[in-house]
Design a protein around this motif. Structure first.
Motif, PDB file in Angstrom:
ATOM      1  N   UNK A  92      -6.622 -21.908  23.046  1.00  0.00           N
ATOM      2  CA  UNK A  92      -5.846 -21.113  24.075  1.00  0.00           C
ATOM      3  C   UNK A  92      -4.442 -20.731  23.447  1.00  0.00           C
ATOM      4  N   UNK A  93      -4.301 -19.526  23.234  1.00  0.00           N
ATOM      5  CA  UNK A  93      -2.992 -19.175  22.593  1.00  0.00           C
ATOM      6  C   UNK A  93      -2.379 -18.435  23.617  1.00  0.00           C
ATOM      7  N   UNK A  94      -0.818 -18.624  23.277  1.00  0.00           N
ATOM      8  CA  UNK A  94       0.228 -17.993  24.191  1.00  0.00           C
ATOM      9  C   UNK A  94       0.931 -17.110  23.398  1.00  0.00           C
ATOM     10  N   UNK A  95       1.058 -15.715  23.940  1.00  0.00           N
ATOM     11  CA  UNK A  95       1.992 -14.985  23.337  1.00  0.00           C
ATOM     12  C   UNK A  95       3.315 -15.371  23.125  1.00  0.00           C
ATOM     13  N   UNK A  96       3.916 -15.191  21.957  1.00  0.00           N
ATOM     14  CA  UNK A  96       5.014 -15.759  21.729  1.00  0.00           C
ATOM     15  C   UNK A  96       6.164 -15.357  22.651  1.00  0.00           C
ATOM     16  N   UNK A  97       7.365 -16.013  23.012  1.00  0.00           N
ATOM     17  CA  UNK A  97       8.418 -15.771  23.915  1.00  0.00           C
ATOM     18  C   UNK A  97       9.572 -16.375  23.274  1.00  0.00           C
ATOM     19  N   UNK A  98      10.840 -15.993  23.684  1.00  0.00           N
ATOM     20  CA  UNK A  98      11.973 -16.232  23.409  1.00  0.00           C
ATOM     21  C   UNK A  98      12.021 -17.790  24.101  1.00  0.00           C
ATOM     22  N   UNK A  99      11.762 -18.193  25.037  1.00  0.00           N
ATOM     23  CA  UNK A  99      11.577 -19.606  25.718  1.00  0.00           C
ATOM     24  C   UNK A  99      10.878 -20.555  24.741  1.00  0.00           C
ATOM     25  N   UNK A 100       9.756 -20.043  24.404  1.00  0.00           N
ATOM     26  CA  UNK A 100       8.880 -20.906  23.419  1.00  0.00           C
ATOM     27  C   UNK A 100      10.057 -21.023  22.130  1.00  0.00           C
ATOM     28  N   UNK A 101      10.080 -20.188  21.517  1.00  0.00           N
ATOM     29  CA  UNK A 101      11.219 -20.221  20.485  1.00  0.00           C
ATOM     30  C   UNK A 101      12.343 -21.238  20.564  1.00  0.00           C
ATOM     31  N   UNK A 102      12.993 -21.140  21.722  1.00  0.00           N
ATOM     32  CA  UNK A 102      13.985 -21.937  22.195  1.00  0.00           C
ATOM     33  C   UNK A 102      13.611 -23.504  22.353  1.00  0.00           C
ATOM     34  N   UNK A 103      12.237 -23.595  22.454  1.00  0.00           N
ATOM     35  CA  UNK A 103      11.940 -25.048  22.831  1.00  0.00           C
ATOM     36  C   UNK A 103      11.196 -25.612  21.398  1.00  0.00           C
ATOM     37  N   UNK A 104      11.445 -24.854  20.418  1.00  0.00           N
ATOM     38  CA  UNK A 104      11.089 -25.274  19.165  1.00  0.00           C
ATOM     39  C   UNK A 104       9.710 -24.912  18.732  1.00  0.00           C
ATOM     40  N   UNK A 105       9.031 -24.003  19.387  1.00  0.00           N
ATOM     41  CA  UNK A 105       7.768 -23.643  18.881  1.00  0.00           C
ATOM     42  C   UNK A 105       7.732 -22.542  17.823  1.00  0.00           C
ATOM     43  N   UNK A 106       6.743 -22.400  16.957  1.00  0.00           N
ATOM     44  CA  UNK A 106       6.848 -21.456  15.885  1.00  0.00           C
ATOM     45  C   UNK A 106       5.394 -20.684  16.112  1.00  0.00           C
ATOM     46  N   UNK A 107       5.378 -19.357  15.810  1.00  0.00           N
ATOM     47  CA  UNK A 107       3.962 -19.011  15.812  1.00  0.00           C
ATOM     48  C   UNK A 107       2.871 -19.398  15.098  1.00  0.00           C
ATOM     49  N   UNK A 108       1.737 -19.592  15.435  1.00  0.00           N
ATOM     50  CA  UNK A 108       0.698 -20.039  14.664  1.00  0.00           C
ATOM     51  C   UNK A 108       0.043 -18.924  13.846  1.00  0.00           C
ATOM     52  N   UNK A 109       0.024 -17.676  14.609  1.00  0.00           N
ATOM     53  CA  UNK A 109      -0.415 -16.367  14.114  1.00  0.00           C
ATOM     54  C   UNK A 109       0.290 -15.366  14.458  1.00  0.00           C
ATOM     55  N   UNK A 110       0.477 -14.473  13.149  1.00  0.00           N
ATOM     56  CA  UNK A 110       1.493 -13.218  13.328  1.00  0.00           C
ATOM     57  C   UNK A 110       0.617 -11.972  12.767  1.00  0.00           C
ATOM     58  N   UNK A 111       0.716 -11.087  13.595  1.00  0.00           N
ATOM     59  CA  UNK A 111       0.262  -9.870  13.066  1.00  0.00           C
ATOM     60  C   UNK A 111       1.221  -8.862  12.727  1.00  0.00           C
ATOM     61  N   UNK A 112       1.312  -8.156  11.427  1.00  0.00           N
ATOM     62  CA  UNK A 112       2.359  -7.071  11.187  1.00  0.00           C
ATOM     63  C   UNK A 112       1.795  -5.953  11.656  1.00  0.00           C
ATOM     64  N   UNK A 113       2.611  -5.264  12.648  1.00  0.00           N
ATOM     65  CA  UNK A 113       2.007  -4.120  13.433  1.00  0.00           C
ATOM     66  C   UNK A 113       2.595  -2.963  12.702  1.00  0.00           C
ATOM     67  N   UNK A 114       3.082  -2.832  11.751  1.00  0.00           N
ATOM     68  CA  UNK A 114       3.457  -1.555  11.039  1.00  0.00           C
ATOM     69  C   UNK A 114       2.205  -0.879  10.695  1.00  0.00           C
ATOM     70  N   UNK A 115       1.446  -1.563   9.638  1.00  0.00           N
ATOM     71  CA  UNK A 115       0.077  -0.767   9.460  1.00  0.00           C
ATOM     72  C   UNK A 115      -0.862  -0.388  10.683  1.00  0.00           C
ATOM     73  N   UNK A 116      -0.489  -0.841  11.858  1.00  0.00           N
ATOM     74  CA  UNK A 116      -1.359  -0.342  12.954  1.00  0.00           C
ATOM     75  C   UNK A 116      -0.406   0.387  14.004  1.00  0.00           C
ATOM     76  N   UNK A 117       0.642   0.663  13.500  1.00  0.00           N
ATOM     77  CA  UNK A 117       1.639   1.352  14.476  1.00  0.00           C
ATOM     78  C   UNK A 117       1.061   2.845  15.117  1.00  0.00           C
ATOM     79  N   UNK A 118       0.381   3.641  14.115  1.00  0.00           N
ATOM     80  CA  UNK A 118      -0.233   4.763  15.017  1.00  0.00           C
ATOM     81  C   UNK A 118      -1.282   4.655  15.938  1.00  0.00           C
ATOM     82  N   UNK A 119      -1.902   3.644  15.643  1.00  0.00           N
ATOM     83  CA  UNK A 119      -3.160   3.241  16.622  1.00  0.00           C
ATOM     84  C   UNK A 119      -2.393   2.643  18.016  1.00  0.00           C
ATOM     85  N   UNK A 120      -1.429   1.850  17.585  1.00  0.00           N
ATOM     86  CA  UNK A 120      -0.638   0.997  18.785  1.00  0.00           C
ATOM     87  C   UNK A 120      -0.122   2.307  19.697  1.00  0.00           C
TER      88      UNK A 120
END
Length: 233
Positions: free
Chosen positions: A148-176
């Motif tokens: 079970x994954x959560x979308x990253x948020x400022x609260x998670x970051x403040x609590x010391x959590x780091x992304x497990x998976x990151x997608x670079x959206x730049x290459x997908x931007x026209x589709x997004x």
């Protein structure tokens, strides 16, 4: 691949805001992205041609918009629980969790994505679908689910959590952009978040997700190249 990945959100357009790049990558890898939405977005912000519509009429519009976005993203299944938009905190918890369990067991995903506990922006609907999805996964009634994954948020970051998976959206931007524009009734809210959609917003470059639960363990600290790392058959 012989499994599906489930995205469980509150409203039509959440999927495009939070995970369009990830969903498209999964579809391109012949994985089966399935989407469960708690509401039809019938109380969403309205602009222009939909400003006069009733809740039922707006729900119909947003269902069609969601179908269009799903075609762009490669989502194979959309189901709406049809609970009242803006009032998810009032839905009976047993009914809510049971509906999510039924969806999960119908499509048997091994991996699920949803909002974090803070809903990313403290929206009560976002926070409620996070709670209900987490309860369903941890209930022991969804045996196919391994992560079970959560979308990253400022609260998670403040609590010391780091992304497990990151997608670079730049290459997908026209589709997004096309997926976001499919949600035409919500375009003002979309542009407030992403800008005019004409230029790439560097501050929205990444879609990041944190592994909340991994085969019975909470907040396991592991490095992953893909969400399919360490899955068992």
């Amino acid at each position: 691949m012989d499994h599906s990945v489930a995205f469980i959100y509150a409203h039509p357009d959440d999927e495009s805001f939070l995970s369009a790049g990830l969903i498209r990558e999964l579809a391109d890898e012949h994985v089966n992205p399935v989407l469960l939405l708690a509401t039809k977005g019938d109380a969403g912000n309205k602009n222009g041609y939909v400003s006069h519509l009733s809740h039922d009429q707006l729900a119909s519009v947003r269902e069609k918009e969601m179908e269009h976005a799903a075609e762009i993203l490669g989502i194979s299944v959309i189901e709406h629980l049809g609970f009242p938009d803006g009032k998810l905190t009032q839905v009976d918890e047993n009914l809510f969790v049971g509906a999510i369990v039924n969806f999960i067991n119908k499509y048997q995903p091994k991996v699920i994505f949803t909002f974090p506990e803070d809903g990313c922006n403290f929206h009560p609907d976002h926070m409620t679908i996070s709670k209900m999805t987490t309860t369903a996964v941890l209930s022991g009634k969804c045996p196919t689910v391994q992560k079970l994954y959560y979308c990253m948020s400022n609260t998670l970051a403040a609590d010391g959590h780091h992304p497990t998976i990151t997608i670079d959206v730049e290459k997908h931007w026209p589709m997004k952009v096309r997926a976001l524009q499919a949600h035409e009734s919500q375009i003002l809210a979309i542009k407030r978040f992403f800008g005019d959609l004409q230029s790439f917003p560097e501050n929205r470059r990444y879609e990041s997700f944190v592994l909340k639960w991994n085969k019975g363990l909470l907040w396991t600290s592991i490095e992953e190249k893909t969400i399919f790392d360490d899955l068992t058959r």
